[in-house]
Design a protein around this motif. Structure first.
Motif, PDB file in Angstrom:
ATOM      1  N   ARG A 200       0.848  -6.006  -4.958  1.00  0.00           N
ATOM      2  CA  ARG A 200       2.383  -5.636  -3.861  1.00  0.00           C
ATOM      3  C   ARG A 200       1.521  -4.607  -2.881  1.00  0.00           C
ATOM      4  NH1 ARG A 200       7.044  -6.900  -6.459  1.00  0.00           N
ATOM      5  NH2 ARG A 200       6.500  -8.781  -6.485  1.00  0.00           N
ATOM      6  N   LEU A 201       1.297  -4.952  -2.200  1.00  0.00           N
ATOM      7  CA  LEU A 201       0.814  -4.373  -0.840  1.00  0.00           C
ATOM      8  C   LEU A 201       2.814  -3.702   0.141  1.00  0.00           C
ATOM      9  CD1 LEU A 201      -2.024  -5.678   0.987  1.00  0.00           C
ATOM     10  CD2 LEU A 201      -1.623  -4.823  -0.688  1.00  0.00           C
ATOM     11  N   ALA A 202       2.473  -2.427   0.389  1.00  0.00           N
ATOM     12  CA  ALA A 202       3.815  -1.950   0.903  1.00  0.00           C
ATOM     13  C   ALA A 202       4.534  -2.479   1.795  1.00  0.00           C
ATOM     14  CB  ALA A 202       3.574  -0.559   1.911  1.00  0.00           C
TER      15      ALA A 202
ATOM     16  N   SER B 185     -13.864  -3.395  -1.223  1.00  0.00           N
ATOM     17  CA  SER B 185     -12.243  -3.154  -0.014  1.00  0.00           C
ATOM     18  C   SER B 185     -11.583  -2.632  -0.903  1.00  0.00           C
ATOM     19  CB  SER B 185     -11.701  -4.849  -0.202  1.00  0.00           C
ATOM     20  OG  SER B 185     -13.125  -5.671   0.776  1.00  0.00           O
ATOM     21  N   ARG B 186     -10.770  -1.637  -0.455  1.00  0.00           N
ATOM     22  CA  ARG B 186      -8.976  -0.976  -1.281  1.00  0.00           C
ATOM     23  C   ARG B 186      -7.977  -1.653  -1.013  1.00  0.00           C
ATOM     24  NH1 ARG B 186     -10.614   3.830  -3.369  1.00  0.00           N
ATOM     25  NH2 ARG B 186      -9.285   4.873  -2.424  1.00  0.00           N
ATOM     26  N   TRP B 187      -6.804  -2.270  -2.201  1.00  0.00           N
ATOM     27  CA  TRP B 187      -5.573  -2.283  -1.872  1.00  0.00           C
ATOM     28  C   TRP B 187      -4.615  -1.348  -3.028  1.00  0.00           C
ATOM     29  CZ3 TRP B 187      -5.779  -6.443   1.450  1.00  0.00           C
ATOM     30  CH2 TRP B 187      -6.402  -7.602   1.679  1.00  0.00           C
ATOM     31  N   ARG B 188      -3.914  -1.270  -1.441  1.00  0.00           N
ATOM     32  CA  ARG B 188      -3.200   0.497  -2.004  1.00  0.00           C
ATOM     33  C   ARG B 188      -1.692  -0.819  -2.062  1.00  0.00           C
ATOM     34  NH1 ARG B 188      -5.579   5.225  -0.910  1.00  0.00           N
ATOM     35  NH2 ARG B 188      -3.762   6.274  -1.969  1.00  0.00           N
ATOM     36  N   GLY B 189      -1.045  -0.424  -3.433  1.00  0.00           N
ATOM     37  CA  GLY B 189       0.433  -0.896  -3.931  1.00  0.00           C
ATOM     38  C   GLY B 189       0.595  -0.487  -5.537  1.00  0.00           C
TER      39      GLY B 189
END
Length: 236
Positions: free
Chosen positions: A64-66, A48-52
Motif C-alpha cells: 500500500r503506497l502513501a 522498480s522500487r515501491w515504498r509503503g
C-alpha cells in the motif's frame, strides 16, 4: 493577554529542544514513534522500487503506497523487501504547541466602527496529532478586529489542520478555524492554506494565511478580511 506570548514562544522552543529523542526505548528496541519513520521498500527484478506498507506476502506481494493505492507484484518478480528510514518526520502521537504571529485586516460592513480594521494577529495553539494527516487544534487568539481601533480582542477557536504530505518534512496543509467565543460575543471562521517545515522531529516553522469571516454582537458588527502569520511549532 499580550504579555503572555513571549513566554509561550520560549516554551515552544524549550519543548522542541528538551523533547527526548525517539530512538531506543528499551535495550535495542525502537520506540513506536521511531518505527513510524520506517517504511517497507519492495524492489522488483526489473529495478522498480515501491515504498509503503506490505499488506500481503506469499505467491503475490501487495504493498500500500502513501496515496492509499495498492500495487500487486507476483512473488517471482520480487527481488527484495527491506525496511528503510523515511526522510520526513511523521507527527502521529505527538502533542504540540504553536505560536503564530502576523497581521489581520478586515472590512467591517456594519457596526459602530465600519470600514477597514487592521493590526497584529497573535495565536497560541494546542494540538494533538492522532492520525498523521488530521491534527485538531484549540487556539487562543488576540485579534485586532473590534469596536476600538488599536486594541487586541480575545477570541477562542477550535479547528483542524489537514496535512497534504504528512510523511514529508515540508508539509503543505489547509487550516480551518471556527471562532466560538470572543470578548465581543465573536463568532466566525478563519480558513486557508499554509506550509510547515519540520527542522527536527520536535520543531517546525512555517506560515499560514487565508480568509477571515467575523461576526460580533456586542456591539453588532460583521466583517470579511484576510490574515497572514508566521508560525513555530514545538512537539513532544
Amino acid at each position: 493577554m499580550r504579555s503572555l506570548h513571549l513566554p509561550l514562544i520560549l516554551v515552544v522552543l524549550a519543548l522542541a529542544a528538551s523533547a527526548p529523542p525517539a530512538h531506543a526505548s528499551a535495550g535495542n528496541q525502537l520506540s513506536k514513534r521511531t518505527q513510524l519513520r520506517y517504511e517497507d521498500v519492495l524492489t522488483t527484478r526489473d529495478g522498480s522500487r515501491w515504498r509503503g506498507k506490505i499488506i500481503q506476502k506469499g505467491d503475490l506481494y501487495r504493498i500500500r503506497l502513501a496515496d492509499k493505492s495498492e500495487v500487486a507484484v507476483p512473488k517471482e518478480q520480487v527481488m527484495s523487501v527491506t525496511r528503510e528510514l523515511q526522510t520526513g518526520y511523521p507527527h502521529p502521537g505527538q502533542w504540540g504547541v504553536s505560536v503564530n504571529a502576523g497581521v489581520e485586516i478586515a472590512i467591517m460592513v456594519s457596526g459602530p466602527n465600519s470600514g477597514a480594521q487592521f493590526g497584529p494577529l497573535v495565536e497560541t495553539t494546542f494540538t494533538h496529532n492522532f492520525g498523521g494527516a488530521f491534527e485538531p487544534e484549540l487556539t487562543v487568539i488576540e485579534s485586532p478586529l473590534g469596536p476600538t481601533d488599536g486594541s487586541l480582542n480575545f477570541q477562542l477557536a477550535a479547528g483542524v489542520r489537514y496535512y497534504l504530505a504528512p510523511k514529508s518534512r515540508a508539509k503543505p496543509f489547509t487550516s480551518t478555524q471556527v471562532i466560538l467565543y470572543g470578548s465581543h460575543a465573536d463568532l466566525g471562521l478563519r480558513t486557508g492554506p499554509g506550509m510547515l517545515y519540520d527542522v527536527t522531529p520536535n520543531l517546525g516553522i512555517g506560515f499560514v494565511q487565508g480568509v477571515t469571516l467575523i461576526s460580533q454582537t456586542n456591539p453588532s458588527a460583521f466583517g470579511v478580511g484576510y490574515h497572514a502569520m508566521l508560525s513555530a511549532q514545538g512537539r513532544f
